[in-house]
Design a protein around this motif. Sequence first.
Motif, PDB file in Angstrom:
ATOM      1  N   LEU A 174     -57.214   1.441  12.474  1.00 40.51           N
ATOM      2  CA  LEU A 174     -57.324   0.509  12.344  1.00 40.51           C
ATOM      3  C   LEU A 174     -57.650   0.467  10.555  1.00 40.51           C
ATOM      4  N   LEU A 175     -58.653   1.263   9.983  1.00 42.40           N
ATOM      5  CA  LEU A 175     -59.165   0.775   8.667  1.00 42.40           C
ATOM      6  C   LEU A 175     -58.521   1.684   7.631  1.00 42.40           C
ATOM      7  N   GLU A 176     -57.745   2.373   8.795  1.00 36.51           N
ATOM      8  CA  GLU A 176     -56.342   3.025   7.212  1.00 36.51           C
ATOM      9  C   GLU A 176     -56.274   2.312   6.837  1.00 36.51           C
ATOM     10  N   PHE A 177     -55.462   1.081   7.279  1.00 39.74           N
ATOM     11  CA  PHE A 177     -54.517  -0.362   7.042  1.00 39.74           C
ATOM     12  C   PHE A 177     -55.030  -0.011   5.316  1.00 39.74           C
ATOM     13  N   ILE A 179     -42.652  -7.400  16.722  1.00 40.36           N
ATOM     14  CA  ILE A 179     -44.045  -6.853  16.316  1.00 40.36           C
ATOM     15  C   ILE A 179     -44.865  -6.705  17.221  1.00 40.36           C
ATOM     16  N   ARG A 180     -44.377  -5.517  18.464  1.00 41.53           N
ATOM     17  CA  ARG A 180     -45.102  -5.466  19.473  1.00 41.53           C
ATOM     18  C   ARG A 180     -47.189  -3.938  18.905  1.00 41.53           C
ATOM     19  N   VAL A 181     -47.588  -5.100  18.826  1.00 42.97           N
ATOM     20  CA  VAL A 181     -48.824  -4.466  18.835  1.00 42.97           C
ATOM     21  C   VAL A 181     -50.070  -4.123  20.078  1.00 42.97           C
ATOM     22  N   LEU A 182     -50.993  -2.934  20.330  1.00 36.03           N
ATOM     23  CA  LEU A 182     -51.614  -2.833  21.159  1.00 36.03           C
ATOM     24  C   LEU A 182     -52.622  -1.721  20.433  1.00 36.03           C
ATOM     25  N   PHE A 183     -53.853  -2.780  20.299  1.00 35.62           N
ATOM     26  CA  PHE A 183     -55.222  -2.477  20.308  1.00 35.62           C
ATOM     27  C   PHE A 183     -56.294  -0.819  20.795  1.00 35.62           C
ATOM     28  N   ILE A 184     -56.840   0.154  21.238  1.00 36.16           N
ATOM     29  CA  ILE A 184     -57.191   1.316  21.689  1.00 36.16           C
ATOM     30  C   ILE A 184     -58.060   1.050  21.682  1.00 36.16           C
ATOM     31  N   CYS A 185     -59.472   1.145  22.087  1.00 34.38           N
ATOM     32  CA  CYS A 185     -60.615   1.613  22.123  1.00 34.38           C
ATOM     33  C   CYS A 185     -61.291   2.419  23.306  1.00 34.38           C
ATOM     34  N   LEU A 232     -47.766  -5.942   7.073  1.00 31.98           N
ATOM     35  CA  LEU A 232     -46.137  -5.530   7.644  1.00 31.98           C
ATOM     36  C   LEU A 232     -45.668  -6.502   6.192  1.00 31.98           C
ATOM     37  N   GLN A 233     -46.444  -7.664   5.388  1.00 31.08           N
ATOM     38  CA  GLN A 233     -45.446  -7.800   4.290  1.00 31.08           C
ATOM     39  C   GLN A 233     -45.608  -7.564   3.169  1.00 31.08           C
ATOM     40  N   LYS A 234     -45.368  -6.235   3.193  1.00 33.62           N
ATOM     41  CA  LYS A 234     -45.245  -5.357   2.026  1.00 33.62           C
ATOM     42  C   LYS A 234     -43.783  -4.312   2.099  1.00 33.62           C
ATOM     43  N   GLU A 235     -43.422  -4.269   3.586  1.00 41.06           N
ATOM     44  CA  GLU A 235     -42.614  -4.103   3.616  1.00 41.06           C
ATOM     45  C   GLU A 235     -41.531  -4.549   4.557  1.00 41.06           C
ATOM     46  N   SER A 262     -47.216 -16.571  15.289  1.00 44.59           N
ATOM     47  CA  SER A 262     -47.497 -16.108  16.734  1.00 44.59           C
ATOM     48  C   SER A 262     -46.107 -15.729  17.326  1.00 44.59           C
ATOM     49  N   ASP A 263     -44.475 -16.327  16.990  1.00 41.10           N
ATOM     50  CA  ASP A 263     -43.786 -16.056  18.579  1.00 41.10           C
ATOM     51  C   ASP A 263     -43.008 -15.038  17.362  1.00 41.10           C
ATOM     52  N   GLN A 264     -43.610 -14.215  16.541  1.00 40.38           N
ATOM     53  CA  GLN A 264     -42.870 -12.726  15.960  1.00 40.38           C
ATOM     54  C   GLN A 264     -43.768 -11.308  16.212  1.00 40.38           C
ATOM     55  N   PHE A 265     -45.102 -12.295  16.614  1.00 42.65           N
ATOM     56  CA  PHE A 265     -45.735 -11.166  17.985  1.00 42.65           C
ATOM     57  C   PHE A 265     -45.882 -10.880  19.227  1.00 42.65           C
ATOM     58  N   GLU A 266     -46.588  -9.521  19.311  1.00 41.91           N
ATOM     59  CA  GLU A 266     -46.552  -9.586  20.949  1.00 41.91           C
ATOM     60  C   GLU A 266     -47.993  -8.312  20.711  1.00 41.91           C
TER      61      GLU A 266
END
Length: 159
Positions: free
Chosen positions: A115-118, A2-8, A152-155, A32-36
């Motif tokens: 972010l806060l939409e989640f 799962i690849r995640v990019l946070f942006i500001c 992510l867990q619910k999905e 950790s091994d499941q994420f970038e």
Amino acid sequence: MIRVLFICHGNICRSPMAEFILKDMVNNLGLSDQFEIASAATSAEEIWNGIGNPVYPPARTELAKHGIYCEGKRAVQMKASDYDKYDYLIGMDSMNIRNMERITGHKKGDKIYKLLEFAGLEADCRDPWYTSRFDETYRDVVTGCTAFLECLQKEGKIC
């Protein structure tokens, strides 16, 4: 993966806080091994001659209060190709979302989120650059990242 990019806006406060908070959370869960996980800016204001500024000292201090360290992180600018590289492009506020849409040519909803939409909130993640309330920003980011992992867990994307 799962690849995640946070942006500001500048990639020196909110998005690196989110990057390192989520890295800490997934590490504590043994995932950790499941994420970038990375972060970037919509502007080049914190990047000089190709070298990004480090995380803003009060943001580093707030993270350190919680045992989270971000040494070596420097601001980078988001690229249009990030849309194809990452599964989730997560902005901190409405202006970030508009700039992300402009940069990528894609609209909010496919891979672009606030972010806060989640957490079921329409609110922006508070910008400590203007308030100096890094503790409030930290709480916003933890709320958003926690809710993101729950989604992510619910999905069924993580256990």
